[in-house]
Structure formats: C-alpha cells, structure tokens
Design a protein around this motif. Structure first.
Motif, PDB file in Angstrom:
ATOM      1  N   ILE A 150       0.850  -1.181   0.000  1.00  0.00           N
ATOM      2  CA  ILE A 150       0.000   0.000   0.000  1.00  0.00           C
ATOM      3  C   ILE A 150       0.893   1.240   0.000  1.00  0.00           C
ATOM      4  N   PRO A 151       0.896   2.025  -1.062  1.00  0.00           N
ATOM      5  CA  PRO A 151       1.694   3.252  -1.046  1.00  0.00           C
ATOM      6  C   PRO A 151       1.136   4.254  -0.049  1.00  0.00           C
ATOM      7  N   GLU A 152       2.024   4.905   0.675  1.00  0.00           N
ATOM      8  CA  GLU A 152       1.607   5.864   1.695  1.00  0.00           C
ATOM      9  C   GLU A 152       2.001   7.268   1.229  1.00  0.00           C
ATOM     10  N   ASP A 153       0.998   8.035   0.814  1.00  0.00           N
ATOM     11  CA  ASP A 153       1.280   9.349   0.264  1.00  0.00           C
ATOM     12  C   ASP A 153       1.403  10.423   1.342  1.00  0.00           C
ATOM     13  N   ILE A 154       0.692  10.274   2.469  1.00  0.00           N
ATOM     14  CA  ILE A 154       0.738  11.255   3.557  1.00  0.00           C
ATOM     15  C   ILE A 154       1.211  10.554   4.823  1.00  0.00           C
ATOM     16  N   ASN A 155       2.300  11.035   5.388  1.00  0.00           N
ATOM     17  CA  ASN A 155       2.822  10.416   6.598  1.00  0.00           C
ATOM     18  C   ASN A 155       3.197  11.417   7.673  1.00  0.00           C
ATOM     19  N   THR A 156       3.406  12.665   7.305  1.00  0.00           N
ATOM     20  CA  THR A 156       3.814  13.679   8.273  1.00  0.00           C
ATOM     21  C   THR A 156       2.756  14.771   8.363  1.00  0.00           C
ATOM     22  N   ILE A 157       2.844  15.559   9.431  1.00  0.00           N
ATOM     23  CA  ILE A 157       1.893  16.652   9.623  1.00  0.00           C
ATOM     24  C   ILE A 157       2.082  17.716   8.546  1.00  0.00           C
ATOM     25  N   GLU A 158       3.316  17.940   8.137  1.00  0.00           N
ATOM     26  CA  GLU A 158       3.566  18.905   7.063  1.00  0.00           C
ATOM     27  C   GLU A 158       2.899  18.451   5.769  1.00  0.00           C
ATOM     28  N   GLU A 159       3.012  17.161   5.436  1.00  0.00           N
ATOM     29  CA  GLU A 159       2.358  16.637   4.236  1.00  0.00           C
ATOM     30  C   GLU A 159       0.843  16.722   4.364  1.00  0.00           C
ATOM     31  N   ALA A 170     -12.524  -2.453   9.925  1.00  0.00           N
ATOM     32  CA  ALA A 170     -11.851  -3.291   8.936  1.00  0.00           C
ATOM     33  C   ALA A 170     -12.877  -4.118   8.171  1.00  0.00           C
ATOM     34  N   LYS A 171     -12.574  -4.420   6.930  1.00  0.00           N
ATOM     35  CA  LYS A 171     -13.470  -5.217   6.091  1.00  0.00           C
ATOM     36  C   LYS A 171     -12.738  -6.469   5.630  1.00  0.00           C
ATOM     37  N   ASN A 172     -13.329  -7.626   5.965  1.00  0.00           N
ATOM     38  CA  ASN A 172     -12.728  -8.917   5.632  1.00  0.00           C
ATOM     39  C   ASN A 172     -11.308  -9.038   6.166  1.00  0.00           C
ATOM     40  N   GLY A 173     -11.078  -8.453   7.343  1.00  0.00           N
ATOM     41  CA  GLY A 173      -9.758  -8.519   7.958  1.00  0.00           C
ATOM     42  C   GLY A 173      -8.772  -7.514   7.423  1.00  0.00           C
ATOM     43  N   ASN A 174      -9.173  -6.696   6.445  1.00  0.00           N
ATOM     44  CA  ASN A 174      -8.279  -5.711   5.846  1.00  0.00           C
ATOM     45  C   ASN A 174      -8.663  -4.314   6.308  1.00  0.00           C
ATOM     46  N   PRO A 175      -7.742  -3.576   6.927  1.00  0.00           N
ATOM     47  CA  PRO A 175      -8.060  -2.221   7.392  1.00  0.00           C
ATOM     48  C   PRO A 175      -8.425  -1.303   6.228  1.00  0.00           C
ATOM     49  N   THR A 176      -9.392  -0.450   6.463  1.00  0.00           N
ATOM     50  CA  THR A 176      -9.755   0.563   5.469  1.00  0.00           C
ATOM     51  C   THR A 176      -9.182   1.929   5.827  1.00  0.00           C
ATOM     52  N   LEU A 177      -8.640   2.045   7.055  1.00  0.00           N
ATOM     53  CA  LEU A 177      -8.078   3.308   7.534  1.00  0.00           C
ATOM     54  C   LEU A 177      -6.673   3.043   8.061  1.00  0.00           C
ATOM     55  N   ARG A 178      -5.873   4.100   8.186  1.00  0.00           N
ATOM     56  CA  ARG A 178      -4.526   3.958   8.727  1.00  0.00           C
ATOM     57  C   ARG A 178      -4.130   5.236   9.454  1.00  0.00           C
ATOM     58  N   LEU A 179      -3.101   5.110  10.302  1.00  0.00           N
ATOM     59  CA  LEU A 179      -2.570   6.251  11.042  1.00  0.00           C
ATOM     60  C   LEU A 179      -1.420   6.895  10.294  1.00  0.00           C
ATOM     61  N   LEU A 180      -1.309   8.212  10.436  1.00  0.00           N
ATOM     62  CA  LEU A 180      -0.097   8.882   9.983  1.00  0.00           C
ATOM     63  C   LEU A 180       1.050   8.482  10.907  1.00  0.00           C
TER      64      LEU A 180
END
Length: 347
Positions: free
Chosen positions: A154-163, A232-242
């Motif tokens: 899963i590519p993570e495009d936003i990871n920091t508060i600045e982003e 989560a849907k079918n064991g796969n998260p739909t959301l993530r943390l920065l």
C-alpha cells in the motif's frame, strides 16, 4: 463530563482523559493518578494496493535501478575496449562484435554459464569481479522479489503533519479540545490546521468523509487503533494512522474538585497501572473486536494461531508482471523482424 463535575452531578468519570489545563478544565475537576500515556494522531483512508504487475520493479529503489542500468550500459564498451588490444587466436572474445559482448554480459547478469572464457589476465580480472557484482545484486533482488510478489503493498502518500497540511484536506474531530490544542501548538503546520478543523459529534459522519480519501480525523492513538480494527473489512483495514503524531499526555480518570474519593482512587489506579492491566485490557479489546469481525464475515485470515500454517500459491495475479514483460519482448522482436524483412536478402 467536566460540566457534570462542576455542577456536582457526577462523582467519577471513567474515560481516557488527558491530564491538561487546556480550556481551564482543571478549574472544574481534578484527575486521579495517571494510568497510562496517550498521544494525538491523525487517521486517513488507507490507499489502494499497488498493481501486481509492478512487483518486478519494487525490490530495488529508483536509484538502485538507475545504477544497475548504467552498469549494464557501461560494461559492454569496457569489455570491448579491454579485449581489442589482445586480438589473438586464443582470445576468442577479442574477435567478437559489440553486440555479442553485450549479449555475453547480459548472460552473465542472468547467471548463465558462458562457453567462451577470457584468456588474458586483464579480462579474467574484469570478468571475475563482474561475477561477484552480479551474484550480490541478483541475490539481493531474488530475496526481496518473493515478498513483493506475495505481500500486498500500500503506497503511503501522507505520513507527516507537514504533508497533511499541504494536502489541503479538512480535519474532523468530536470536540473543540483538539482545536484549542492546534492553536497552542508550536509547530506552525499544526497551528495552521485550525483553519480546516471541524467538529462532528458522530464518527459515522466523519467516516463518510474519510472514505472519500479527502479528509483526516484526529483522536488519541489507542482510540484510532480501536477504530481501525472496528471498521476493517474482511480482515483488511480501510483506515490507517499517519506516522507522525504530536502532544503526548498522561491519561487518568476524572473526579470532582476536592473530592474525598481521590485518595482511594489514586491508590487503586496505581495498583492497576503497576500490574500492567491497562495495556492488557487494551490488547484484549482489540483482539475481541478482530474476533467479532472474523465471526461476522466468516474470515479467519488474520488468526494468529494459523499464521504459521498459511501458504501462498502463486496465481496469475502474482506473476502478471512476468507475462506482461514477456509479451512486450515478443512484440518488440516481431516489430524488429518486420523492419528487417525489406533488408533481408535470400541467397
């Protein structure tokens, strides 16, 4: 809850309260001894998976691929230049064309045994170090390739508060307390998030915005981890943390100002904390949520007891990149063949 303490309508508030004087909260209530620590984080929608056909390129980063390509281009001319001054009957490689030399080095890159070996000492040294280079590069590529073929990326495009700030998306939460926290922060990007912060009391309303991929939600890290498991849907998260969070706090229960319960509650909370129960309860809660999700969806893929028994069989989806590459090669060779036909003479 704070208002109920102020009015005398409540004696004990059991919640994940941050110990803070923000908004004058400590003027209306007191805290028990802390039972844990929390930190505020942002939650966004989890990105879509990288297409499987890109798996062949993922074991190496862009800079490594550029270095490998440059080496492949330079090896041919260097090999050719080293072989030219030693044109002898024994040194068969010295009489070969540049195209043959390129195919020779390409075969070495694929660890194919070569029937023509160098005779001169300079070429022997060159080829020996070429073999060492190829073995290390190919082993590193092969070791990483299997994981990228089997594990979803899963590519993570936003990871920091600045982003997050530069993404210009709205921020949602369920209390004004987060707005006040933004306003008092020293980080300029956090402070500027006050302009995009909105209060939605019901998380379902925020969830609708989150699933569009154009919003973020703020809460404590453990709260968000629970929410991620819950949705989560079918064991796969739909959301993530920065990855970047901010403002750690001690957490406690709430009591009225000058409450006679505080002394006994402090002692009880300290016993609970020293026994490690808050961590254990948090862990058990997440396990219960995941188990319930598996039960309702008849999904057992994230069962930790069966984790070691899972096997992944390569399907066409896993190896589609190889077939695409082979198809491109066949198409390119056919195109060159049609271009060569007008210039081909039949003896």
């Amino acid at each position: 809850m704070v208002g109920m303490f102020e009015r005398g309508d409540g004696d004990l508030g059991i919640a994940n309260l941050f110990i803070s004087d923000l908004g004058g909260r400590n003027q209306h209530q007191q805290y028990t001894a802390p039972f844990g620590q929390e930190i505020m984080c942002f939650m966004i929608k989890k990105g879509t998976s990288t297409p499987r056909w890109q798996s062949l390129a993922l074991p190496f980063g862009r800079d490594v691929w550029i270095a490998v390509m440059l080496m492949a281009l330079l090896l041919g001319p260097i090999f050719f230049a080293l072989s030219r001054p030693r044109v002898t009957r024994d040194e068969k490689l010295s009489r070969q064309s540049m195209a043959f030399i390129y195919l020779y080095t390409f075969g070495v890159h694929l660890k194919v045994a070569q029937t023509q070996l160098p005779v001169s000492l300079s070429l022997q040294i060159f080829v020996a170090f070429l073999w060492v280079y190829v073995i290390i590069v190919l082993e590193a590529y092969s070791a990483k390739l299997v994981s990228f073929l089997t594990v979803e990326r899963i590519p993570e495009d936003i990871n920091t508060i600045e982003e997050l700030y530069h993404a210009s998306i709205p921020i949602y939460g369920n209390t004004r307390w987060y707005y006040d926290s933004f306003a008092l922060a020293k980080n300029e990007y956090i402070k500027k998030l006050t302009e995009r912060y909105s209060i939605l009391r019901e998380f379902e309303d925020s969830y609708k915005h989150l699933m569009t991929g154009q919003a973020a939600y703020i809460a404590s890290a453990n709260n968000l981890m629970y929410t991620i498991s819950l949705y989560a849907k079918n064991g796969n998260p739909t959301l993530r943390l920065l990855k970047e969070c901010f403002q750690p706090y001690n957490t406690a229960l709430g009591v009225q100002s000058h409450s006679p319960l505080k002394r006994n509650m402090d002692q009880a909370v300290n016993w609970v904390r020293e026994a490690g129960l808050p961590y254990q309860w948090r862990r058990e809660t997440l396990m219960i949520v995941r188990q319930e999700k598996r039960t309702t969806t008849n999904d057992s893929t994230d069962d930790p007891e069966s984790e070691g028994e899972k096997r992944v069989s390569f399907s066409l989806e896993h190896l589609e990149g190889v077939f695409i590459m082979y198809g491109v090669g066949c198409g390119l060779s056919l195109f060159v063949f049609t271009c060569e036909l007008p210039f081909t003479r039949v003896p």
